[in-house]
Scaffold this motif. Structure first.
Motif, short mmCIF file in Angstrom:
data_model
loop_
_atom_site.label_atom_id
_atom_site.label_comp_id
_atom_site.label_asym_id
_atom_site.label_seq_id
_atom_site.Cartn_x
_atom_site.Cartn_y
_atom_site.Cartn_z
N ASP A 46 0.90 -1.09 0.14
CA ASP A 46 0.05 -0.19 -0.05
C ASP A 46 0.84 1.32 -0.08
N LEU A 47 0.87 2.02 -1.18
CA LEU A 47 1.65 3.13 -1.33
C LEU A 47 0.78 4.38 -1.17
N SER A 48 -0.29 4.38 -0.55
CA SER A 48 -1.28 5.42 -0.65
C SER A 48 -0.86 6.55 0.42
N GLY A 49 -1.53 7.81 0.14
CA GLY A 49 -1.00 8.86 0.82
C GLY A 49 -0.24 10.04 -0.06
N ILE A 50 -0.16 11.12 0.62
CA ILE A 50 0.82 12.20 -0.15
C ILE A 50 2.12 12.15 0.54
N TRP A 51 3.06 12.21 -0.30
CA TRP A 51 4.51 11.94 0.21
C TRP A 51 5.41 13.19 0.16
N ASP A 52 6.00 13.60 1.27
CA ASP A 52 6.58 14.82 1.33
C ASP A 52 8.22 14.54 1.35
N PRO A 53 8.93 15.00 0.60
CA PRO A 53 10.55 14.42 0.76
C PRO A 53 11.07 15.06 2.03
N ASP A 54 11.93 14.18 2.73
CA ASP A 54 12.57 14.48 3.84
C ASP A 54 13.93 14.25 3.59
N PHE A 55 14.53 15.31 2.76
CA PHE A 55 15.74 15.18 2.03
C PHE A 55 17.03 15.53 2.97
N HIS A 56 16.93 16.04 3.95
CA HIS A 56 18.19 16.83 4.55
C HIS A 56 18.78 15.60 5.57
N GLY A 57 20.00 15.20 5.45
CA GLY A 57 20.80 14.35 5.94
C GLY A 57 21.29 14.91 7.20
N PRO A 58 22.27 14.17 7.92
CA PRO A 58 22.92 14.59 9.24
C PRO A 58 23.74 15.79 9.19
N GLU A 59 24.23 16.29 7.92
CA GLU A 59 24.92 17.55 7.85
C GLU A 59 23.94 18.53 7.49
N GLY A 60 22.71 18.35 7.49
CA GLY A 60 21.65 19.50 7.25
C GLY A 60 21.99 19.98 5.72
N VAL A 61 22.35 19.04 4.92
CA VAL A 61 22.46 19.29 3.34
C VAL A 61 21.60 18.42 2.73
N ARG A 62 20.88 19.17 1.78
CA ARG A 62 19.92 18.27 1.01
C ARG A 62 20.87 17.31 -0.32
N LEU A 63 20.50 16.13 -0.26
CA LEU A 63 21.07 14.96 -0.98
C LEU A 63 21.15 15.83 -2.46
N SER A 64 22.36 15.68 -3.19
CA SER A 64 22.58 16.01 -4.29
C SER A 64 23.28 15.40 -5.38
N SER A 65 23.52 14.20 -4.89
CA SER A 65 23.86 13.12 -5.92
C SER A 65 23.50 11.91 -5.56
N TRP A 66 23.31 10.95 -6.70
CA TRP A 66 22.94 9.33 -6.64
C TRP A 66 24.05 8.63 -6.29
N ASP A 67 25.23 9.11 -6.24
CA ASP A 67 26.09 8.27 -5.77
C ASP A 67 26.35 8.16 -4.29
N SER A 68 26.17 7.08 -3.49
CA SER A 68 26.12 6.94 -1.99
C SER A 68 27.52 7.27 -1.52
N SER A 69 28.40 7.30 -2.27
CA SER A 69 29.73 7.72 -1.74
C SER A 69 30.14 8.95 -1.73
N ASP A 70 29.39 9.90 -2.31
CA ASP A 70 29.39 11.20 -2.29
C ASP A 70 28.17 11.83 -2.34
N PRO A 71 27.08 11.58 -1.47
CA PRO A 71 25.69 11.81 -1.62
C PRO A 71 25.43 13.57 -1.57
N TYR A 72 26.32 14.28 -0.91
CA TYR A 72 26.32 15.69 -1.05
C TYR A 72 26.93 16.43 -2.11
N ALA A 73 27.65 15.48 -2.96
CA ALA A 73 28.31 16.14 -4.15
C ALA A 73 29.51 17.16 -3.69
N LYS A 74 30.28 16.59 -2.91
CA LYS A 74 31.27 17.62 -2.35
C LYS A 74 32.56 17.47 -3.45
#
Length: 271
Positions: A46-74
């Protein structure tokens, strides 16, 4: 009992068909009710509902890359790009993300209102929702009011036409909704940082409800023309009762923003 049972069955069937989204927002708050709602319905998660992104990681930075080795694209230049992709990446000038600049930005979304494409659309801080039917699952995105049709009853065509959102087929694996997409054009970026992709892009999305209020999205990217290896990352959405608003991409508004904000912040020529 012989009269009430059929009535109950009809009532439950109608509720499942028409009230999944309502139930997600008004279900009882007891732990047992939440666990039941977050589970399976007739073998379908069941995927019902309206989903709001919870993007901020532990550094308070929004995810900027799909590469998990560099998620904040530093270090976005260190993504596992082929020489072809690395050459294209040198020319990107994104208005968002790790390389943010308003000087001569060439982001196709910002400049031309092009669709952000998949999987970049998940980088934006906007809501989404699902409409689940046996043959097609629709995903409705608040940003630019884009919708996708995920076919549940067929395979990919052998030679799909290239398109902004690709050809998507879906399946359920236990409690996970899996989307397999190919047939993209090469006009979009993978993320806000500007990583390119080719028309050989293959994206796999996995949606899994962690509990009643949280939905996990895991994205895996395979593009042998643009990247030397497959890479992936995940993020979490949270259930909300906030309605999806109007967030259309109007070229006139983008042009107005370009002239009143971006152009005024650019470095004057020769400096």
């Amino acid at each position: 009992m012989q009269i009430r049972i059929p009535v109950l069955i009809v009532t439950l069937g109608a509720a499942l068909a028409f009230s999944w989204r309502l139930a997600a927002q008004s279900a009882p708050t007891s732990a047992g009710a939440k666990a039941e709602h977050a589970g399976m319905k007739a073998g379908v998660p069941d995927l019902s509902g309206i989903w709001d992104p919870d993007f901020h990681g532990p550094e308070g930075v929004r995810l900027s890359s799909w590469d998990s080795s560099d998620p904040y694209a530093k270090n976005p230049e260190k993504a596992p790009m082929t020489p072809w992709a690395a050459a294209k990446f040198k020319d990107v000038r994104p208005p968002f993300g790790a390389l943010q600049t308003f000087d001569n930005t060439n982001d196709p979304v910002q400049r031309y209102c092009d669709p952000p494409g998949v999987p970049r659309i998940y980088m934006y801080p906007w809501e989404l929702t699902f409409i689940q039917t046996p043959k097609i699952v629709y995903i409705l995105y608040e940003y630019t009011k884009i919708w996708r049709a995920i076919n549940m009853d067929r395979e990919h065509p052998k030679d799909p036409d290239s398109s902004w959102l690709g050809d998507s087929v879906g399946r359920y694996e236990g409690d996970t909704f899996v989307i397999d997409t190919i047939g993209f054009n090469d006009k979009t970026w993978l993320d806000q940082t500007g990583h390119p992709h080719s028309d050989a892009l293959h994206v796999v999305e996995r949606f899994r409800r962690l509990d009643h209020d949280k939905l996990e999205l895991a994205v895996t990217i395979d593009d042998p023309k643009a990247y030397t290896k497959t890479f992936s990352a995940s993020k979490v959405y949270k259930l909300t009762d906030a309605p999806m608003g109007e967030t259309l991409c109007a070229y006139s508004e983008m042009k107005d923003f370009q002239e009143k904000v971006i152009d005024k912040t650019q470095t004057p020529p020769g400096k």
